[in-house]
Design a protein around this motif. Structure first.
Motif, short mmCIF file in Angstrom:
data_model
loop_
_atom_site.label_atom_id
_atom_site.label_comp_id
_atom_site.label_asym_id
_atom_site.label_seq_id
_atom_site.Cartn_x
_atom_site.Cartn_y
_atom_site.Cartn_z
N LEU A 133 0.83 -1.21 0.00
CA LEU A 133 0.00 0.00 0.00
C LEU A 133 0.86 1.26 0.00
O LEU A 133 0.51 2.27 -0.61
CB LEU A 133 -0.94 0.00 1.22
CG LEU A 133 -1.94 -1.16 1.29
CD1 LEU A 133 -2.83 -1.01 2.51
CD2 LEU A 133 -2.77 -1.26 0.03
N GLU A 134 2.00 1.20 0.68
CA GLU A 134 2.94 2.33 0.68
C GLU A 134 3.51 2.55 -0.73
O GLU A 134 3.64 3.69 -1.18
CB GLU A 134 4.07 2.07 1.67
CG GLU A 134 5.07 3.21 1.80
CD GLU A 134 4.50 4.47 2.43
OE1 GLU A 134 5.01 5.57 2.12
OE2 GLU A 134 3.53 4.35 3.21
N ALA A 135 3.81 1.46 -1.41
CA ALA A 135 4.32 1.56 -2.79
C ALA A 135 3.28 2.18 -3.71
O ALA A 135 3.61 3.03 -4.55
CB ALA A 135 4.73 0.17 -3.30
N ILE A 136 2.02 1.77 -3.55
CA ILE A 136 0.93 2.34 -4.37
C ILE A 136 0.81 3.84 -4.11
O ILE A 136 0.68 4.65 -5.04
CB ILE A 136 -0.40 1.62 -4.07
CG1 ILE A 136 -0.35 0.19 -4.60
CG2 ILE A 136 -1.58 2.38 -4.66
CD1 ILE A 136 -1.53 -0.67 -4.19
N HIS A 137 0.89 4.22 -2.85
CA HIS A 137 0.74 5.63 -2.49
C HIS A 137 1.90 6.46 -3.05
O HIS A 137 1.71 7.53 -3.62
CB HIS A 137 0.66 5.78 -0.98
CG HIS A 137 0.49 7.20 -0.52
ND1 HIS A 137 1.43 7.86 0.22
CD2 HIS A 137 -0.52 8.09 -0.74
CE1 HIS A 137 1.02 9.09 0.46
NE2 HIS A 137 -0.16 9.26 -0.10
N ARG A 138 3.12 5.97 -2.89
CA ARG A 138 4.30 6.74 -3.32
C ARG A 138 4.42 6.79 -4.84
O ARG A 138 4.86 7.80 -5.40
CB ARG A 138 5.55 6.16 -2.69
CG ARG A 138 5.60 6.35 -1.16
CD ARG A 138 6.84 5.78 -0.53
NE ARG A 138 8.05 6.46 -1.00
CZ ARG A 138 9.27 6.19 -0.54
NH1 ARG A 138 9.43 5.28 0.39
NH2 ARG A 138 10.32 6.84 -1.01
#
Length: 279
Positions: free
Chosen positions: A18-23
Protein backbone atom coordinates in the motif's frame (compact mmCIF):
# COMPACT_ATOMS: atom_id res chain seq x y z
CA UNK A 1 7.04 -20.21 12.48
CA UNK A 2 4.03 -19.44 14.67
CA UNK A 3 0.73 -18.58 12.99
CA UNK A 4 0.66 -15.15 14.63
CA UNK A 5 4.16 -14.41 13.29
CA UNK A 6 3.07 -15.40 9.77
CA UNK A 7 0.03 -13.13 10.04
CA UNK A 8 2.21 -10.23 11.25
CA UNK A 9 4.66 -10.73 8.36
CA UNK A 10 1.81 -10.84 5.84
CA UNK A 11 0.36 -7.64 7.28
CA UNK A 12 3.77 -5.99 6.92
CA UNK A 13 3.87 -7.07 3.26
CA UNK A 14 0.42 -5.55 2.70
CA UNK A 15 1.48 -2.31 4.35
CA UNK A 16 4.58 -2.12 2.13
CA UNK A 17 2.42 -2.78 -0.95
CA UNK A 18 0.00 0.00 0.00
CA UNK A 19 2.94 2.33 0.68
CA UNK A 20 4.32 1.56 -2.79
CA UNK A 21 0.93 2.34 -4.37
CA UNK A 22 0.74 5.63 -2.49
CA UNK A 23 4.30 6.74 -3.32
CA UNK A 24 4.15 5.67 -6.97
CA UNK A 25 0.59 6.68 -7.93
CA UNK A 26 -0.76 8.88 -5.12
CA UNK A 27 -3.69 6.61 -4.20
CA UNK A 28 -3.90 6.16 -0.45
CA UNK A 29 -5.39 2.91 0.87
CA UNK A 30 -3.29 2.89 4.03
CA UNK A 31 -6.24 3.79 6.26
CA UNK A 32 -8.74 1.45 4.67
CA UNK A 33 -10.10 -1.35 6.83
CA UNK A 34 -7.44 -4.07 7.17
CA UNK A 35 -10.05 -6.81 6.75
CA UNK A 36 -11.39 -5.33 3.50
CA UNK A 37 -7.93 -4.66 2.07
CA UNK A 38 -6.60 -8.11 2.94
CA UNK A 39 -9.69 -9.86 1.54
CA UNK A 40 -9.47 -8.04 -1.81
CA UNK A 41 -5.69 -8.54 -2.13
CA UNK A 42 -5.99 -12.25 -1.24
CA UNK A 43 -8.46 -12.58 -4.11
CA UNK A 44 -5.92 -11.06 -6.53
CA UNK A 45 -3.13 -13.20 -5.04
CA UNK A 46 -5.00 -16.40 -5.88
CA UNK A 47 -6.01 -15.23 -9.37
CA UNK A 48 -2.37 -14.44 -10.19
CA UNK A 49 -1.07 -17.70 -8.64
CA UNK A 50 1.27 -15.75 -6.36
CA UNK A 51 2.49 -17.02 -3.01
CA UNK A 52 3.13 -13.78 -1.13
CA UNK A 53 1.73 -10.25 -1.06
CA UNK A 54 5.27 -8.92 -1.44
CA UNK A 55 5.42 -10.41 -4.95
CA UNK A 56 2.87 -7.80 -5.99
CA UNK A 57 5.14 -4.87 -5.13
CA UNK A 58 7.48 -4.93 -8.15
CA UNK A 59 4.55 -5.63 -10.47
CA UNK A 60 2.64 -2.64 -9.08
CA UNK A 61 5.70 -0.43 -9.55
CA UNK A 62 6.66 -1.55 -13.06
CA UNK A 63 3.39 -2.80 -14.62
CA UNK A 64 0.78 -0.06 -14.86
CA UNK A 65 -1.89 -2.47 -16.09
CA UNK A 66 -1.39 -4.64 -13.01
CA UNK A 67 -1.70 -1.55 -10.81
CA UNK A 68 -4.95 -0.65 -12.60
CA UNK A 69 -6.28 -4.12 -11.77
CA UNK A 70 -5.30 -3.72 -8.11
CA UNK A 71 -7.08 -0.35 -8.13
CA UNK A 72 -10.26 -2.05 -9.35
CA UNK A 73 -9.85 -4.77 -6.72
CA UNK A 74 -9.63 -2.20 -3.91
CA UNK A 75 -12.48 -0.05 -5.19
CA UNK A 76 -15.86 -0.29 -3.47
CA UNK A 77 -18.27 -1.16 -6.26
CA UNK A 78 -21.22 -2.90 -4.64
CA UNK A 79 -24.36 -0.87 -5.26
CA UNK A 80 -27.75 -0.95 -6.99
CA UNK A 81 -30.51 1.40 -8.04
CA UNK A 82 -32.75 2.56 -5.18
CA UNK A 83 -30.75 0.47 -2.74
CA UNK A 84 -32.64 0.37 0.57
CA UNK A 85 -35.93 1.69 -0.93
CA UNK A 86 -37.15 2.90 2.43
CA UNK A 87 -34.20 5.35 2.50
CA UNK A 88 -35.35 7.01 -0.74
CA UNK A 89 -38.94 7.05 0.54
CA UNK A 90 -37.81 9.05 3.56
CA UNK A 91 -35.83 11.41 1.31
CA UNK A 92 -39.09 12.08 -0.56
CA UNK A 93 -41.15 12.52 2.59
CA UNK A 94 -38.76 14.33 4.93
CA UNK A 95 -35.82 15.89 3.06
CA UNK A 96 -37.42 17.05 -0.21
CA UNK A 97 -39.81 19.52 1.52
CA UNK A 98 -36.74 21.30 2.98
CA UNK A 99 -34.84 21.23 -0.31
CA UNK A 100 -37.81 22.88 -2.05
CA UNK A 101 -37.14 26.05 -0.06
CA UNK A 102 -33.86 26.69 -1.92
CA UNK A 103 -33.81 28.43 -5.32
CA UNK A 104 -30.85 26.27 -6.44
CA UNK A 105 -29.53 22.99 -5.05
CA UNK A 106 -26.10 21.35 -4.93
CA UNK A 107 -25.94 17.63 -4.15
CA UNK A 108 -22.78 15.53 -3.81
CA UNK A 109 -22.67 11.76 -4.25
CA UNK A 110 -19.28 10.90 -2.75
CA UNK A 111 -17.87 7.49 -3.69
CA UNK A 112 -20.50 7.12 -6.42
CA UNK A 113 -19.08 3.83 -7.77
CA UNK A 114 -20.81 2.78 -11.01
CA UNK A 115 -23.51 5.43 -10.63
CA UNK A 116 -26.68 3.50 -9.81
CA UNK A 117 -27.44 5.58 -6.73
CA UNK A 118 -26.72 8.82 -8.61
CA UNK A 119 -29.33 7.97 -11.24
CA UNK A 120 -31.73 6.90 -8.49
CA UNK A 121 -31.46 10.35 -6.92
CA UNK A 122 -31.82 12.07 -10.31
CA UNK A 123 -35.03 10.13 -10.97
CA UNK A 124 -36.35 11.11 -7.54
CA UNK A 125 -35.47 14.78 -8.14
CA UNK A 126 -37.15 14.64 -11.56
CA UNK A 127 -40.35 13.26 -10.11
CA UNK A 128 -40.32 15.84 -7.33
CA UNK A 129 -39.84 18.71 -9.81
CA UNK A 130 -36.42 19.72 -8.46
CA UNK A 131 -34.00 18.36 -11.02
CA UNK A 132 -34.06 21.47 -13.24
CA UNK A 133 -32.68 23.65 -10.45
CA UNK A 134 -30.13 21.20 -9.12
CA UNK A 135 -26.43 20.52 -9.75
CA UNK A 136 -25.37 16.98 -8.86
CA UNK A 137 -21.69 16.13 -8.31
CA UNK A 138 -20.83 12.44 -8.66
CA UNK A 139 -17.30 11.60 -7.55
CA UNK A 140 -15.08 8.56 -7.17
CA UNK A 141 -11.32 8.07 -7.06
CA UNK A 142 -11.35 5.30 -9.70
CA UNK A 143 -11.50 6.76 -13.22
CA UNK A 144 -12.58 3.47 -14.80
CA UNK A 145 -15.52 3.12 -12.44
CA UNK A 146 -16.33 6.80 -12.95
CA UNK A 147 -16.46 6.24 -16.72
CA UNK A 148 -18.96 3.42 -16.16
CA UNK A 149 -21.07 5.74 -14.04
CA UNK A 150 -21.05 8.37 -16.77
CA UNK A 151 -22.06 5.81 -19.40
CA UNK A 152 -24.98 4.64 -17.25
CA UNK A 153 -25.15 1.16 -18.82
CA UNK A 154 -26.38 -1.70 -16.63
CA UNK A 155 -27.22 -5.39 -17.20
CA UNK A 156 -30.83 -6.08 -18.21
CA UNK A 157 -31.07 -8.97 -15.76
CA UNK A 158 -30.79 -6.52 -12.83
CA UNK A 159 -33.64 -4.31 -14.01
CA UNK A 160 -36.40 -6.37 -12.43
CA UNK A 161 -34.83 -5.87 -9.00
CA UNK A 162 -34.18 -2.18 -9.74
CA UNK A 163 -37.81 -1.73 -10.80
CA UNK A 164 -39.05 -3.36 -7.61
CA UNK A 165 -36.82 -1.07 -5.53
CA UNK A 166 -38.07 1.96 -7.46
CA UNK A 167 -41.72 1.20 -6.69
CA UNK A 168 -40.99 0.50 -3.01
CA UNK A 169 -39.14 3.84 -2.88
CA UNK A 170 -42.34 5.66 -3.87
CA UNK A 171 -41.73 5.90 -7.61
CA UNK A 172 -44.62 7.66 -9.32
CA UNK A 173 -44.37 5.97 -12.73
CA UNK A 174 -42.36 3.14 -14.26
CA UNK A 175 -38.58 2.80 -14.15
CA UNK A 176 -38.71 1.97 -17.89
CA UNK A 177 -39.43 5.66 -18.54
CA UNK A 178 -35.82 6.42 -17.60
CA UNK A 179 -33.83 3.98 -19.70
CA UNK A 180 -33.51 2.58 -23.21
CA UNK A 181 -33.08 -1.17 -23.73
CA UNK A 182 -30.09 -2.16 -25.89
CA UNK A 183 -29.50 -5.89 -26.37
CA UNK A 184 -28.72 -7.30 -22.89
CA UNK A 185 -28.31 -3.90 -21.23
CA UNK A 186 -30.23 -0.79 -20.35
CA UNK A 187 -28.85 2.71 -20.93
CA UNK A 188 -30.02 5.53 -18.68
CA UNK A 189 -31.60 8.34 -20.70
CA UNK A 190 -29.48 11.36 -21.50
CA UNK A 191 -31.72 13.91 -19.75
CA UNK A 192 -30.96 12.29 -16.37
CA UNK A 193 -27.29 13.26 -16.79
CA UNK A 194 -27.85 16.87 -17.81
CA UNK A 195 -27.31 18.28 -14.32
CA UNK A 196 -24.68 15.71 -13.27
CA UNK A 197 -20.96 16.43 -13.19
CA UNK A 198 -18.87 13.26 -12.92
CA UNK A 199 -15.41 14.02 -11.55
CA UNK A 200 -12.48 12.42 -9.75
CA UNK A 201 -12.22 12.92 -5.99
CA UNK A 202 -10.44 10.81 -3.38
CA UNK A 203 -12.02 10.94 0.07
CA UNK A 204 -8.75 9.77 1.64
CA UNK A 205 -6.64 12.65 0.32
CA UNK A 206 -8.68 15.38 -1.41
CA UNK A 207 -10.32 18.49 0.00
CA UNK A 208 -13.64 20.21 0.50
CA UNK A 209 -16.57 20.27 -1.91
CA UNK A 210 -18.12 23.54 -0.70
CA UNK A 211 -21.66 24.62 0.17
CA UNK A 212 -23.59 21.42 -0.57
CA UNK A 213 -27.24 21.16 0.38
CA UNK A 214 -27.06 17.37 0.59
CA UNK A 215 -24.24 14.81 0.61
CA UNK A 216 -24.85 11.10 0.02
CA UNK A 217 -22.06 8.71 0.95
CA UNK A 218 -23.68 5.40 1.69
CA UNK A 219 -21.81 2.20 2.53
CA UNK A 220 -18.36 3.62 1.86
CA UNK A 221 -17.14 4.60 5.33
CA UNK A 222 -17.46 1.02 6.61
CA UNK A 223 -14.35 0.23 4.54
CA UNK A 224 -12.26 2.91 6.30
CA UNK A 225 -10.53 2.74 9.65
CA UNK A 226 -11.62 5.03 12.49
CA UNK A 227 -9.12 7.82 11.73
CA UNK A 228 -10.06 8.01 8.07
CA UNK A 229 -13.76 7.89 8.91
CA UNK A 230 -13.25 10.91 11.16
CA UNK A 231 -11.32 12.78 8.47
CA UNK A 232 -14.12 12.19 5.98
CA UNK A 233 -16.79 13.26 8.47
CA UNK A 234 -14.93 16.53 9.01
CA UNK A 235 -14.67 16.92 5.24
CA UNK A 236 -18.43 16.45 4.87
CA UNK A 237 -19.13 18.90 7.68
CA UNK A 238 -16.97 21.54 6.01
CA UNK A 239 -18.61 20.83 2.62
CA UNK A 240 -22.21 21.27 3.81
CA UNK A 241 -24.04 24.56 4.07
CA UNK A 242 -25.79 25.23 7.41
CA UNK A 243 -28.94 23.09 7.48
CA UNK A 244 -27.51 20.73 4.83
CA UNK A 245 -28.25 17.01 4.93
CA UNK A 246 -25.78 14.12 5.24
CA UNK A 247 -26.90 10.61 4.24
CA UNK A 248 -24.87 7.60 5.38
CA UNK A 249 -25.25 3.83 4.98
CA UNK A 250 -27.25 1.62 7.29
CA UNK A 251 -24.17 0.20 9.06
CA UNK A 252 -22.42 3.55 9.39
CA UNK A 253 -22.46 5.86 12.39
CA UNK A 254 -21.52 9.39 13.29
CA UNK A 255 -21.27 8.48 16.95
CA UNK A 256 -17.47 8.56 17.31
CA UNK A 257 -16.85 11.47 14.95
CA UNK A 258 -15.33 14.74 16.18
CA UNK A 259 -18.20 16.60 14.46
CA UNK A 260 -21.04 14.44 15.80
CA UNK A 261 -22.33 17.22 18.08
CA UNK A 262 -22.63 19.53 15.08
CA UNK A 263 -25.31 17.36 13.48
CA UNK A 264 -28.87 16.51 14.45
CA UNK A 265 -30.53 13.19 13.65
CA UNK A 266 -33.33 13.57 11.09
CA UNK A 267 -34.11 9.89 10.46
CA UNK A 268 -32.28 7.46 12.72
CA UNK A 269 -32.94 4.17 10.91
CA UNK A 270 -32.17 5.72 7.51
CA UNK A 271 -29.02 7.46 8.82
CA UNK A 272 -30.04 10.91 7.61
CA UNK A 273 -28.45 13.80 9.54
CA UNK A 274 -28.61 17.58 9.29
CA UNK A 275 -25.86 20.08 9.93
CA UNK A 276 -26.90 22.36 12.77
CA UNK A 277 -27.27 26.07 12.09
CA UNK A 278 -25.19 28.37 14.26
CA UNK A 279 -27.19 30.44 16.68
Amino acid sequence: MKQQDIAADEQLEIELLLEAIHRKYGYDFRQYSQAHTRRRLEHRLHLENMGKFSEMIPRVIYEEEFFTQILLDLSINTTEMFRDPWFYKRIREVVIPHLRTYPFLKIWHAGCSAGQEVYSMCILLEEEGLKGRCQVYATDFNDRILAKAKDGIYPMDLVREYSSNYLKAGGTGSLSEYYVAEYNNVVMKRFLKEQVLFSSHNLATDGVFGEMHMICCRNVLIYFNRDLQNRVMELFYDSLCPGGFLCLGTKESMKFSSVADNFEVVCGKEKIFRKKRRR
